[in-house]
Design an enzyme around this catalytic site. Structure first.
Site, PDB file in Angstrom:
ATOM      1  N   ASN A 285      -8.373  16.795 -51.453  1.00 43.88           N
ATOM      2  CA  ASN A 285      -8.588  15.357 -51.600  1.00 43.88           C
ATOM      3  C   ASN A 285      -7.253  14.752 -52.038  1.00 43.88           C
ATOM      4  O   ASN A 285      -6.661  15.226 -53.002  1.00 43.88           O
ATOM      5  CB  ASN A 285      -9.666  15.133 -52.667  1.00 43.88           C
ATOM      6  CG  ASN A 285      -9.780  13.688 -53.143  1.00 43.88           C
ATOM      7  OD1 ASN A 285     -10.134  13.440 -54.282  1.00 43.88           O
ATOM      8  ND2 ASN A 285      -9.489  12.740 -52.299  1.00 43.88           N
ATOM      9  N   GLY A 286      -6.780  13.744 -51.299  1.00 44.35           N
ATOM     10  CA  GLY A 286      -5.505  13.123 -51.661  1.00 44.35           C
ATOM     11  C   GLY A 286      -4.570  13.095 -50.465  1.00 44.35           C
ATOM     12  O   GLY A 286      -5.025  13.206 -49.321  1.00 44.35           O
TER      13      GLY A 286
ATOM     14  N   GLU B  94     -18.588 -12.422 -53.834  1.00 47.25           N
ATOM     15  CA  GLU B  94     -19.274 -11.131 -53.946  1.00 47.25           C
ATOM     16  C   GLU B  94     -20.462 -11.058 -52.975  1.00 47.25           C
ATOM     17  O   GLU B  94     -20.701 -10.022 -52.343  1.00 47.25           O
ATOM     18  CB  GLU B  94     -19.726 -10.928 -55.403  1.00 47.25           C
ATOM     19  CG  GLU B  94     -20.523  -9.691 -55.690  1.00 47.25           C
ATOM     20  CD  GLU B  94     -19.803  -8.366 -55.394  1.00 47.25           C
ATOM     21  OE1 GLU B  94     -18.601  -8.371 -55.100  1.00 47.25           O
ATOM     22  OE2 GLU B  94     -20.491  -7.336 -55.432  1.00 47.25           O
TER      23      GLU B  94
ATOM     24  N   LYS C 164     -20.820  -8.238 -49.992  1.00 51.36           N
ATOM     25  CA  LYS C 164     -21.980  -7.356 -49.823  1.00 51.36           C
ATOM     26  C   LYS C 164     -22.465  -7.404 -48.371  1.00 51.36           C
ATOM     27  O   LYS C 164     -22.756  -6.378 -47.766  1.00 51.36           O
ATOM     28  CB  LYS C 164     -23.145  -7.761 -50.747  1.00 51.36           C
ATOM     29  CG  LYS C 164     -22.934  -7.574 -52.218  1.00 51.36           C
ATOM     30  CD  LYS C 164     -22.917  -6.145 -52.707  1.00 51.36           C
ATOM     31  CE  LYS C 164     -21.567  -5.534 -52.611  1.00 51.36           C
ATOM     32  NZ  LYS C 164     -20.729  -5.462 -53.765  1.00 51.36           N
TER      33      LYS C 164
ATOM     34  N   GLU D 169     -19.913  -5.660 -45.979  1.00 57.03           N
ATOM     35  CA  GLU D 169     -19.718  -4.215 -46.038  1.00 57.03           C
ATOM     36  C   GLU D 169     -20.943  -3.420 -45.655  1.00 57.03           C
ATOM     37  O   GLU D 169     -20.803  -2.335 -45.094  1.00 57.03           O
ATOM     38  CB  GLU D 169     -19.160  -3.769 -47.392  1.00 57.03           C
ATOM     39  CG  GLU D 169     -20.078  -3.880 -48.561  1.00 57.03           C
ATOM     40  CD  GLU D 169     -19.434  -3.372 -49.858  1.00 57.03           C
ATOM     41  OE1 GLU D 169     -18.588  -2.486 -49.810  1.00 57.03           O
ATOM     42  OE2 GLU D 169     -19.815  -3.888 -50.919  1.00 57.03           O
TER      43      GLU D 169
ATOM     44  N   HIS E  31     -11.811 -28.722 -46.708  1.00 53.04           N
ATOM     45  CA  HIS E  31     -10.395 -28.700 -46.340  1.00 53.04           C
ATOM     46  C   HIS E  31     -10.138 -27.763 -45.164  1.00 53.04           C
ATOM     47  O   HIS E  31      -9.106 -27.113 -45.094  1.00 53.04           O
ATOM     48  CB  HIS E  31      -9.535 -28.299 -47.543  1.00 53.04           C
ATOM     49  CG  HIS E  31      -9.593 -29.302 -48.648  1.00 53.04           C
ATOM     50  ND1 HIS E  31      -8.905 -30.501 -48.610  1.00 53.04           N
ATOM     51  CD2 HIS E  31     -10.307 -29.310 -49.809  1.00 53.04           C
ATOM     52  CE1 HIS E  31      -9.171 -31.193 -49.709  1.00 53.04           C
ATOM     53  NE2 HIS E  31     -10.020 -30.494 -50.445  1.00 53.04           N
TER      54      HIS E  31
ATOM     55  N   LYS F 132     -16.721   5.258 -51.288  1.00 52.26           N
ATOM     56  CA  LYS F 132     -17.002   4.637 -52.585  1.00 52.26           C
ATOM     57  C   LYS F 132     -15.736   4.502 -53.432  1.00 52.26           C
ATOM     58  O   LYS F 132     -15.479   3.457 -53.998  1.00 52.26           O
ATOM     59  CB  LYS F 132     -18.044   5.488 -53.317  1.00 52.26           C
ATOM     60  CG  LYS F 132     -18.450   4.951 -54.668  1.00 52.26           C
ATOM     61  CD  LYS F 132     -19.362   3.770 -54.534  1.00 52.26           C
ATOM     62  CE  LYS F 132     -19.860   3.262 -55.864  1.00 52.26           C
ATOM     63  NZ  LYS F 132     -20.343   1.878 -55.754  1.00 52.26           N
TER      64      LYS F 132
END
Ligand code: M6R
Length: 632
Positions: free
Chosen positions: A100-101, A504, A508, A511, A527, A627
């Site tokens: 991982n990375g 937010e 939601k 995504e 505007h 996540k």
């Protein structure tokens, strides 16, 4: 991104590791694989696509073995094909690695290894690791891994198994999270499946007490087998085997392994009666807020967690965050400015890290992160620390890198959040930021006992209001989702504290339902963006009774005059709002106006969930996402 796991014990490792991957797939889920060590061979099973493909493969062609490593991937280098799936093998297929990375110098290492005859089978950066280990392996795993990490640049956590080391896993951490778990000891019970000729401990060590040993990127994947865990630090190597667990630094110095009990239960990481983790986590919000408040009250007064910072001296706050956490930070600014009269900047971590921020005295950086592993936020807070700016972390995962690299920690106590869409962590962040603002105000002498009592009374009523709102809005939300789930655009409008709610709500929907959505400060809509309004465009307008209510209603009128389809979010019984809107999502009224956004977001979480279900989207694992965003 990506999740890694490993197991040594007496149970079939394949089954244990599939469950572990199930709990890690929030970190990435475009392919998965595992490698088990059995009878001197490495048994590899890998599959592109969802984890189900791997478990089907394992059912069709079972792989025996009680020791192995596994991986769930979020593609960075190379598309999510089977060839790019982890584990990756050395040329002789005697060494397997999950990672991982990112290995930053992989191109250069690849060229060097190819010149020595190595044949690469994937496009990944990871594959250099097994080839490098193989090039120096002379029967001593630790020595070979140590020599290899000395060649790697970047951020990584990886685990290695060797065909000739049947009950041994070597795990390394440098910049990506990695935990080591240990089960209860089972004295006298020799592990089943142990190879008779196993003499794997070539580097010394103490006799094993035959506990199950695990590694994983996150705690849920250690459950239920491990009862205690330790967090591997950067620059450390864990050697798991018959000898137990030994930790050393990259240069070979021994480190005492201190295990702590795991407090999370297996139930906390299951869906329970809910069909998705997102649905479960939305429903958990009353309990999450109650728990957070409980932790901050003693004898009816607010207690201040010790952050190791003199809050009286803080005159400039910088919030660092990404995504949903950044939306929470926007309201955090309102709380801090209004209650504690502190100048606040809100920075997107990926922007802050490439600026040259001013390190004036009295500045405090607060990193806000659910996972505590977001690469950009880690980099931002490292930059701040390099400038000697104190850093405090507001995190859900208290064992995370962000928490451990901060001077003080404000825990969210939201419990594991597994759905990719952040829900309960968002409301917990808002609540924790409001409590933090009160703490700073108190430290500065700006919170009199009467105001504190009123704030506590409002906070105590909040969990009940959350439960009331979730129950009360459900039918209106489901009905609107029936009508608008086919719409490909949706606009969210809010002012003041509800502007972050609009952002937010839009995030939601984007995504998890793949609907193009934008959130705007309602006063800004005219505007330019108002040109989008047609009779087909759903416009969700946040209209609770706050100080900007009248202004907000004027903005709603502007949309109505252009025939937009208006969904109002407001208080049940608000006739004026009902008359203006096509639909209303009713929300309870918070006792303190600053807490209202914690209620207004609830129907928007449920709306995104319902629209996603109607569009047949995978709610917990939306496409292209993971996540924890542990890459830049
Ligand atoms: O773990 P963090 O709070 O640092 O994560 C930040 C974002 O990646 C995260 O909030 C993301 O935007 C979520 N998927 C939103 O639901």
């Amino acid at each position: 991104m990506c999740g890694i796991a490993g197991y040594i014990g007496h149970k079939p490792a394949g089954q244990v590791l599939i469950v572990a991957l199930e709990r890690l797939k929030y970190r990435g889920y475009d392919s998965a694989g595992l490698a088990l060590v059995d009878e001197g061979e490495i048994r590899l099973r890998r599959a592109a696509g969802k984890l189900k493909n791997l478990s089907d493969k394992l059912d069709a062609v079972p792989a025996p073995g009680t020791c192995g490593i596994a991986h769930t991937r979020w593609a960075t280098h190379g598309p999510p094909t089977e060839a790019n799936c982890h584990p990756h093998l050395s040329g002789d297929e005697r060494i397997a690695v999950v990672h991982n990375g990112i290995i930053e110098n992989h191109e250069e290492l690849r060229r060097e290894l190819q010149a020595q005859g190595a044949v690469f089978r994937s496009e990944t950066d990871t594959e250099v690791i097994p080839h490098l280990i193989a090039s120096v392996y002379r029967g001593k795993p630790l020595e070979a891994v140590r020599a290899t990490v000395a060649r790697l640049r970047g951020s990584f956590a990886f685990a290695v198994v060797f065909a000739d080391q049947p009950r041994r896993i070597i795990a390394v951490r440098q910049g990506s999270p990695l935990l080591v778990g240990r089960g209860r000891s089972a004295p006298g019970s020799a592990p089943a499946g142990r190879a008779r000729n196993d003499r794997s401990v070539t580097d010394g060590g103490t006799p094993s007490d035959q506990r199950e040993l695990l590694i994983a990127s996150d705690i849920p994947a250690l459950l239920p087998h491990a009862t205690e865990m330790l967090v591997l630090e950067d620059g450390q190597i864990a050697d798991l085997g018959e000898h137990g667990v030994r930790i050393t630094t990259f240069t070979g110095s021994p480190v005492t392994a201190v295990f702590k009990p795991i407090e999370i239960t297996a139930e906390a990481v299951s869906k329970g009666k809910h069909d998705t983790f997102m649905a479960k986590e939305i429903a958990e919000q009353p309990e999450v807020l109650r728990r957070l408040l409980d932790s901050r009250l003693r004898d009816g007064r607010l207690v201040e967690p010790d952050l190791g910072v003199d809050l009286r001296a803080v005159n400039h706050l910088v919030f660092l965050a990404c995504g949903t956490s950044w939306h929470a930070a926007l309201n955090g600014r309102r709380y801090l400015e209004s209650l504690a009269r502190v100048h606040v900047e809100v920075d997107i971590s990926s922007e802050y890290r490439y600026r040259n921020p001013i390190a004036a005295g009295g500045t405090l950086v607060v990193s806000i992160s659910q996972s505590g592993e977001t690469a950009d936020t880690i980099a931002g807070q490292r930059l701040a620390r390099a400038k000697f700016i104190p850093v405090v972390a507001l995190v859900n995962v208290v064992t995370s890198t962000i928490a451990r690299e901060s001077g003080g920690v404000l825990p969210l106590l939201a419990g594991p959040e597994i759905g990719v869409a952040s829900t309960k962590a968002y409301t917990a962040q808002l609540f924790a930021l409001w409590l933090f603002a009160l703490q700073v105000a108190k430290a500065k002498g700006l919170l009199d006992p009467e105001t504190e009592s009123k704030a506590i009374a409002a906070a105590l009523r909040l969990p009940g209001q959350v439960a009331e709102t979730l129950a009360g809005c459900e039918s209106a939300v489901a009905e609107a989702a029936d009508l608008f789930s086919a719409a490909n655009d949706t606009v969210f409008l809010g002012r003041g504290g509800e502007h972050p709610t609009a952002l937010e709500g839009a995030l939601k929907l984007k995504e998890i339902a793949y609907v193009h959505a934008s959130g705007y400060p309602a006063g800004e809509f005219k505007h330019g963006p108002i040109a989008q309004v047609t009779a087909k465009l759903p416009v969700i307008c946040l209209c609770p009774h706050d100080q900007l209510y009248e202004k907000m209603l004027s903005n709603v009128q502007e949309v109505r005059a252009r025939h937009g389809r208006i969904i109002g979010v407001g208080h049940a019984g608000d006739r004026q709002l009902k008359d203006l809107c096509d639909h209303v999502f009713p929300v309870a009224r918070a006792d303190d106006e600053m807490l209202q956004p914690l209620l207004s977001i609830l129907p928007l979480q449920r709306y995104a969930y319902h629209v996603a279900r109607r569009r047949d989207c995978d709610v917990d694992q939306p496409r292209n996402l993971a996540k924890s965003v542990t890459v830049e």
